[in-house]
Enzyme design. Sequence first.
Site, PDB file in Angstrom:
ATOM      1  N   ARG A   1      35.853  34.444  44.229  1.00 53.70           N
ATOM      2  CA  ARG A   1      36.470  34.220  42.911  1.00 53.70           C
ATOM      3  C   ARG A   1      35.387  33.690  41.985  1.00 53.70           C
ATOM      4  O   ARG A   1      34.694  32.731  42.313  1.00 53.70           O
ATOM      5  CB  ARG A   1      37.599  33.192  42.979  1.00 53.70           C
ATOM      6  CG  ARG A   1      37.921  32.646  41.596  1.00 53.70           C
ATOM      7  CD  ARG A   1      39.162  31.824  41.513  1.00 53.70           C
ATOM      8  NE  ARG A   1      40.334  32.655  41.677  1.00 53.70           N
ATOM      9  CZ  ARG A   1      41.561  32.299  41.262  1.00 53.70           C
ATOM     10  NH1 ARG A   1      41.745  31.148  40.662  1.00 53.70           N
ATOM     11  NH2 ARG A   1      42.579  33.097  41.444  1.00 53.70           N
TER      12      ARG A   1
ATOM     13  N   HIS B   1      41.915  41.201  38.811  1.00 56.93           N
ATOM     14  CA  HIS B   1      42.558  40.289  39.776  1.00 56.93           C
ATOM     15  C   HIS B   1      43.435  41.161  40.689  1.00 56.93           C
ATOM     16  O   HIS B   1      44.669  41.111  40.627  1.00 56.93           O
ATOM     17  CB  HIS B   1      43.384  39.247  39.015  1.00 56.93           C
ATOM     18  CG  HIS B   1      43.754  38.036  39.821  1.00 56.93           C
ATOM     19  ND1 HIS B   1      43.358  37.837  41.131  1.00 56.93           N
ATOM     20  CD2 HIS B   1      44.500  36.940  39.495  1.00 56.93           C
ATOM     21  CE1 HIS B   1      43.831  36.683  41.559  1.00 56.93           C
ATOM     22  NE2 HIS B   1      44.526  36.123  40.596  1.00 56.93           N
TER      23      HIS B   1
ATOM     24  N   GLN C   1      46.326  39.848  42.918  1.00 53.95           N
ATOM     25  CA  GLN C   1      47.472  39.408  42.117  1.00 53.95           C
ATOM     26  C   GLN C   1      48.401  40.587  41.823  1.00 53.95           C
ATOM     27  O   GLN C   1      49.621  40.482  41.958  1.00 53.95           O
ATOM     28  CB  GLN C   1      46.972  38.792  40.800  1.00 53.95           C
ATOM     29  CG  GLN C   1      48.093  38.318  39.892  1.00 53.95           C
ATOM     30  CD  GLN C   1      48.839  37.139  40.480  1.00 53.95           C
ATOM     31  OE1 GLN C   1      48.233  36.135  40.830  1.00 53.95           O
ATOM     32  NE2 GLN C   1      50.153  37.229  40.593  1.00 53.95           N
TER      33      GLN C   1
ATOM     34  N   ASP D   1      50.980  35.882  31.048  1.00 52.78           N
ATOM     35  CA  ASP D   1      49.911  35.122  31.703  1.00 52.78           C
ATOM     36  C   ASP D   1      49.436  34.075  30.698  1.00 52.78           C
ATOM     37  O   ASP D   1      49.800  34.123  29.511  1.00 52.78           O
ATOM     38  CB  ASP D   1      48.765  36.077  32.094  1.00 52.78           C
ATOM     39  CG  ASP D   1      47.622  35.396  32.847  1.00 52.78           C
ATOM     40  OD1 ASP D   1      47.792  34.244  33.303  1.00 52.78           O
ATOM     41  OD2 ASP D   1      46.537  36.014  32.968  1.00 52.78           O
TER      42      ASP D   1
ATOM     43  N   CYS E   1      51.782  35.069  36.748  1.00 54.98           N
ATOM     44  CA  CYS E   1      50.914  34.909  37.925  1.00 54.98           C
ATOM     45  C   CYS E   1      50.679  33.442  38.280  1.00 54.98           C
ATOM     46  O   CYS E   1      50.308  33.141  39.405  1.00 54.98           O
ATOM     47  CB  CYS E   1      49.586  35.616  37.670  1.00 54.98           C
ATOM     48  SG  CYS E   1      48.746  34.999  36.198  1.00 54.98           S
TER      49      CYS E   1
ATOM     50  N   ARG F   1      51.608  36.245  47.153  1.00 51.10           N
ATOM     51  CA  ARG F   1      50.146  36.293  47.182  1.00 51.10           C
ATOM     52  C   ARG F   1      49.657  36.242  48.626  1.00 51.10           C
ATOM     53  O   ARG F   1      48.708  36.922  49.008  1.00 51.10           O
ATOM     54  CB  ARG F   1      49.536  35.102  46.410  1.00 51.10           C
ATOM     55  CG  ARG F   1      49.860  35.047  44.925  1.00 51.10           C
ATOM     56  CD  ARG F   1      49.282  36.206  44.149  1.00 51.10           C
ATOM     57  NE  ARG F   1      47.876  36.450  44.451  1.00 51.10           N
ATOM     58  CZ  ARG F   1      46.856  35.675  44.055  1.00 51.10           C
ATOM     59  NH1 ARG F   1      47.063  34.602  43.330  1.00 51.10           N
ATOM     60  NH2 ARG F   1      45.598  35.994  44.366  1.00 51.10           N
TER      61      ARG F   1
HETATM   62  N1   CP Z   1      47.558  33.381  40.325  1.00 53.38           N
HETATM   63  C1   CP Z   1      46.426  32.805  40.769  1.00 53.38           C
HETATM   64  O1   CP Z   1      45.407  33.443  40.992  1.00 53.38           O
HETATM   65  O2   CP Z   1      46.524  31.455  40.954  1.00 53.38           O
HETATM   66  P1   CP Z   1      45.315  30.479  41.311  1.00 53.38           P
HETATM   67  O3   CP Z   1      44.410  30.438  40.116  1.00 53.38           O
HETATM   68  O4   CP Z   1      45.980  29.157  41.591  1.00 53.38           O
HETATM   69  O5   CP Z   1      44.593  31.010  42.516  1.00 53.38           O
HETATM   70  N1  NVA Z   2      43.997  35.259  33.434  1.00 57.39           N
HETATM   71  C1  NVA Z   2      43.984  34.024  34.189  1.00 57.39           C
HETATM   72  C2  NVA Z   2      44.599  34.226  35.531  1.00 57.39           C
HETATM   73  C3  NVA Z   2      44.686  33.015  36.385  1.00 57.39           C
HETATM   74  C4  NVA Z   2      45.245  33.288  37.735  1.00 57.39           C
HETATM   75  C5  NVA Z   2      42.553  33.526  34.309  1.00 57.39           C
HETATM   76  O1  NVA Z   2      41.641  34.333  34.540  1.00 57.39           O
HETATM   77  O2  NVA Z   2      42.339  32.324  34.189  1.00 57.39           O
END
Ligand code: CP
Ligand code: NVA
Length: 311
Positions: free
Chosen positions: A107, A134, A137, A229, A268, A296
Amino acid sequence: MESLKGRSLLALIDCTPEEIRFLLDLSHQVKKEQRQGLRQQRFLGRSLAMLFEKRSTRTRAAFETAFGEEGGHPVFLSSADIQLGAKETVEDTARVLGGMFDIIEFRGFRHETVEKLAAHAGVPVINGLTDRWHPTQALADLMTIEEHAGTPAGIRSVYIGDGRNNVSSSLLVAGAALGLDHHVICPQELSPSPDLLEVVARRSDYPGTVTVHHDPRAIPRDASVVYTDVWVSMGEEENSAERIDMLRPYQVTEELMGTAPKAIFMHCLPAVRGNEMTAGVIDGPTSRVWDQAENRKHTIKAVMLAGLGLA
Ligand code: CP
Ligand code: NVA
């Protein structure tokens, strides 16, 4: 599935609809097994490197529990702990971790980083979120839609908010691959990239459609899903005041949900009550966000089983 064995998952646009279907069917299966109390050890003797440049609750917890509970050894490596990007190149880190681990999750900020990891690790690399995509997700999103709204083919779905972020792009692709009639409602400045829309429209194997609107009242009355989101994604905090002003008219309120009476609400997470939706919506009767969060784990387990050639 043979075609997923040993493969990285960086973006769902790299997958065929059949591969996405396989991953979703497997996700439903692993969830059912867990509900039945069936304990398995499919990851026994294997190790997972979990690289995080950004914070996470769901993604970290999902990878760690899904892998660990089946006998695998997950190792959390935050960018505060390892040399990646500070004293060591991505390529060198990839080669070293690839020699020690069976599978790697990443990540982070730049999508190019996960691409480099995948190119040099020699083991499957799973994208746990980058600035562009993502993918895990979107698998959980489609799984939740299947559980609560029905078969994606022909279902009308709405994503409202920042239409060009990682979550919107991933949902748009997965939805098109599985046949959603998907509507993105966003300010002009935050529209999905024209390149992505073109690629999706040209994919003859994608049965779904994508329509972009800028009027926040454009929600189709028969929509089955309303998804939003955060307005400010991780790494984009610099412009947050301007972004919040721009997105204020796109807030999901009870009134807006009332214009699509059969729609479920999805997000999400993490969510900011009072920004992208009101507390009444996320905590209300149409919300499915907690099931979505749990999914997830099931979808991530399915991705790892497939990537390791165990399903
Ligand atoms: N939805 C999601 O990716 O959550 P986190 O940022 O908590 O991993
Ligand atoms: N679009 C958001 C998603 C978080 C799970 C981000 O990238 O922060």
